[in-house]
Scaffold this motif. Structure first.
Motif, PDB file in Angstrom:
ATOM      1  N   ALA A  86       0.859  -1.178   0.000  1.00 27.40           N
ATOM      2  CA  ALA A  86       0.000   0.000   0.000  1.00 27.40           C
ATOM      3  C   ALA A  86       0.901   1.236   0.000  1.00 27.40           C
ATOM      4  CB  ALA A  86      -0.909   0.007   1.229  1.00 27.40           C
ATOM      5  N   VAL A  87       0.705   2.100  -1.002  1.00 27.37           N
ATOM      6  CA  VAL A  87       1.554   3.286  -1.149  1.00 27.37           C
ATOM      7  C   VAL A  87       0.751   4.463  -1.687  1.00 27.37           C
ATOM      8  CG1 VAL A  87       3.660   1.939  -1.584  1.00 27.37           C
ATOM      9  CG2 VAL A  87       2.252   2.692  -3.504  1.00 27.37           C
ATOM     10  N   PRO A  88       1.258   5.667  -1.454  1.00 22.35           N
ATOM     11  CA  PRO A  88       0.663   6.830  -2.114  1.00 22.35           C
ATOM     12  C   PRO A  88       1.222   6.955  -3.522  1.00 22.35           C
ATOM     13  CG  PRO A  88       2.424   7.540  -0.653  1.00 22.35           C
ATOM     14  CD  PRO A  88       2.284   6.044  -0.481  1.00 22.35           C
ATOM     15  N   ALA A  89       0.483   7.635  -4.373  1.00 24.21           N
ATOM     16  CA  ALA A  89       0.936   7.914  -5.737  1.00 24.21           C
ATOM     17  C   ALA A  89       0.404   9.285  -6.126  1.00 24.21           C
ATOM     18  CB  ALA A  89       0.440   6.838  -6.696  1.00 24.21           C
ATOM     19  N   THR A  90       0.841   9.744  -7.291  1.00 23.30           N
ATOM     20  CA  THR A  90       0.437  11.058  -7.772  1.00 23.30           C
ATOM     21  C   THR A  90      -0.201  10.927  -9.150  1.00 23.30           C
ATOM     22  OG1 THR A  90       2.295  12.037  -6.585  1.00 23.30           O
ATOM     23  CG2 THR A  90       1.255  13.391  -8.271  1.00 23.30           C
ATOM     24  N   ARG A  91      -1.365  11.552  -9.305  1.00 24.15           N
ATOM     25  CA  ARG A  91      -2.049  11.582 -10.592  1.00 24.15           C
ATOM     26  C   ARG A  91      -1.487  12.713 -11.463  1.00 24.15           C
ATOM     27  NH1 ARG A  91      -6.816   9.879 -11.967  1.00 24.15           N
ATOM     28  NH2 ARG A  91      -7.350  11.922 -12.799  1.00 24.15           N
ATOM     29  N   LYS A  92      -1.851  12.709 -12.729  1.00 28.14           N
ATOM     30  CA  LYS A  92      -1.431  13.749 -13.661  1.00 28.14           C
ATOM     31  C   LYS A  92      -1.829  15.138 -13.157  1.00 28.14           C
ATOM     32  CE  LYS A  92      -1.970  15.248 -18.456  1.00 28.14           C
ATOM     33  NZ  LYS A  92      -2.566  14.911 -19.759  1.00 28.14           N
ATOM     34  N   ASP A  93      -3.005  15.251 -12.558  1.00 32.92           N
ATOM     35  CA  ASP A  93      -3.487  16.546 -12.067  1.00 32.92           C
ATOM     36  C   ASP A  93      -2.853  16.952 -10.737  1.00 32.92           C
ATOM     37  OD1 ASP A  93      -4.774  14.923 -10.192  1.00 32.92           O
ATOM     38  OD2 ASP A  93      -6.792  15.354 -10.939  1.00 32.92           O
ATOM     39  N   GLY A  94      -1.911  16.124 -10.234  1.00 31.48           N
ATOM     40  CA  GLY A  94      -1.219  16.439  -8.992  1.00 31.48           C
ATOM     41  C   GLY A  94      -1.883  15.883  -7.745  1.00 31.48           C
ATOM     42  N   ALA A  95      -3.082  15.325  -7.898  1.00 28.45           N
ATOM     43  CA  ALA A  95      -3.793  14.781  -6.738  1.00 28.45           C
ATOM     44  C   ALA A  95      -3.058  13.566  -6.185  1.00 28.45           C
ATOM     45  CB  ALA A  95      -5.219  14.395  -7.131  1.00 28.45           C
ATOM     46  N   ARG A  96      -3.065  13.442  -4.884  1.00 27.75           N
ATOM     47  CA  ARG A  96      -2.478  12.276  -4.216  1.00 27.75           C
ATOM     48  C   ARG A  96      -3.549  11.195  -4.148  1.00 27.75           C
ATOM     49  NH1 ARG A  96      -2.841   9.752   0.428  1.00 27.75           N
ATOM     50  NH2 ARG A  96      -1.050   8.764   1.348  1.00 27.75           N
ATOM     51  N   ILE A  97      -3.164   9.972  -4.463  1.00 21.91           N
ATOM     52  CA  ILE A  97      -4.076   8.840  -4.365  1.00 21.91           C
ATOM     53  C   ILE A  97      -3.399   7.730  -3.568  1.00 21.91           C
ATOM     54  CG2 ILE A  97      -5.364   9.372  -6.469  1.00 21.91           C
ATOM     55  CD1 ILE A  97      -3.694   7.261  -7.938  1.00 21.91           C
ATOM     56  N   SER A  98      -4.192   6.796  -3.106  1.00 16.24           N
ATOM     57  CA  SER A  98      -3.679   5.637  -2.376  1.00 16.24           C
ATOM     58  C   SER A  98      -3.868   4.400  -3.237  1.00 16.24           C
ATOM     59  CB  SER A  98      -4.436   5.466  -1.056  1.00 16.24           C
ATOM     60  OG  SER A  98      -4.196   6.586  -0.226  1.00 16.24           O
ATOM     61  N   LEU A  99      -2.808   3.588  -3.323  1.00 16.82           N
ATOM     62  CA  LEU A  99      -2.820   2.392  -4.149  1.00 16.82           C
ATOM     63  C   LEU A  99      -2.497   1.159  -3.335  1.00 16.82           C
ATOM     64  CD1 LEU A  99      -0.593   3.650  -7.088  1.00 16.82           C
ATOM     65  CD2 LEU A  99      -3.088   3.565  -7.037  1.00 16.82           C
ATOM     66  N   GLU A 100      -3.000   0.032  -3.791  1.00 15.30           N
ATOM     67  CA  GLU A 100      -2.553  -1.281  -3.338  1.00 15.30           C
ATOM     68  C   GLU A 100      -2.124  -2.036  -4.580  1.00 15.30           C
ATOM     69  OE1 GLU A 100      -5.249  -2.003   0.668  1.00 15.30           O
ATOM     70  OE2 GLU A 100      -5.772  -3.083  -1.159  1.00 15.30           O
TER      71      GLU A 100
END
Length: 144
Positions: A86-100
């Motif tokens: 489980a990690v954070p990531a960054t979208r093209k628009d700069g938004a932070r998202i959480s991934l598994e």
């Protein structure tokens, strides 16, 4: 009944699943980016193919990622082949998202590591609900 090849079936599944399926080569350059990755990260395949995987990694985590990626490429060992990460990531628009996600090392015929494939799921909504629930519980416990 229609017949299809194994290769066609695999390609169809990869291309059309809503989970992100990404392959980064030995140097960390993106070589596969499916429609699920487009949806989750906001980049089209044409925007990211040949670009560094660091594009989706939050800036504060890039050095750590770079060190870990190089170590896996050198040793062929990763703890995340069987373990959900489980990690954070960054979208093209700069938004932070959480991934598994999980990863698998991809090896050539000579067993040399070619890169890493990952299957990723956006769990941001669940993570936000859990964070809200924990705050709510902490507030209730503080009143008792």
């Amino acid at each position: 009944m229609e017949t299809y090849t194994h290769e066609w079936l695999c390609r169809h599944i990869v291309d059309n699943t809503q989970e992100a399926i990404i392959f980064a080569d030995h140097d960390g350059m993106i070589r596969l980016w499916n429609i699920g990755a487009e949806t989750i990260f906001g980049y089209t395949a044409s925007e990211v193919l040949g670009q560094s995987l660091e594009l989706i990694i939050p800036e504060r985590l890039r050095d750590q990622h770079r060190v870990g990626y190089r170590r896996v490429m050198a040793t062929g060992v990763t703890q995340y082949a069987r373990k959900l990460l489980a990690v954070p990531a960054t979208r093209k628009d700069g938004a932070r998202i959480s991934l598994e996600f999980t990863v698998t090392l991809i090896r050539g015929a000579d067993r040399e590591i070619l890169g890493i494939a990952a299957i990723l799921r956006d769990v941001t909504a669940r993570w936000e609900r859990e964070k809200t629930r924990q705050k709510h519980m902490a507030a209730l416990e503080g009143r008792a």
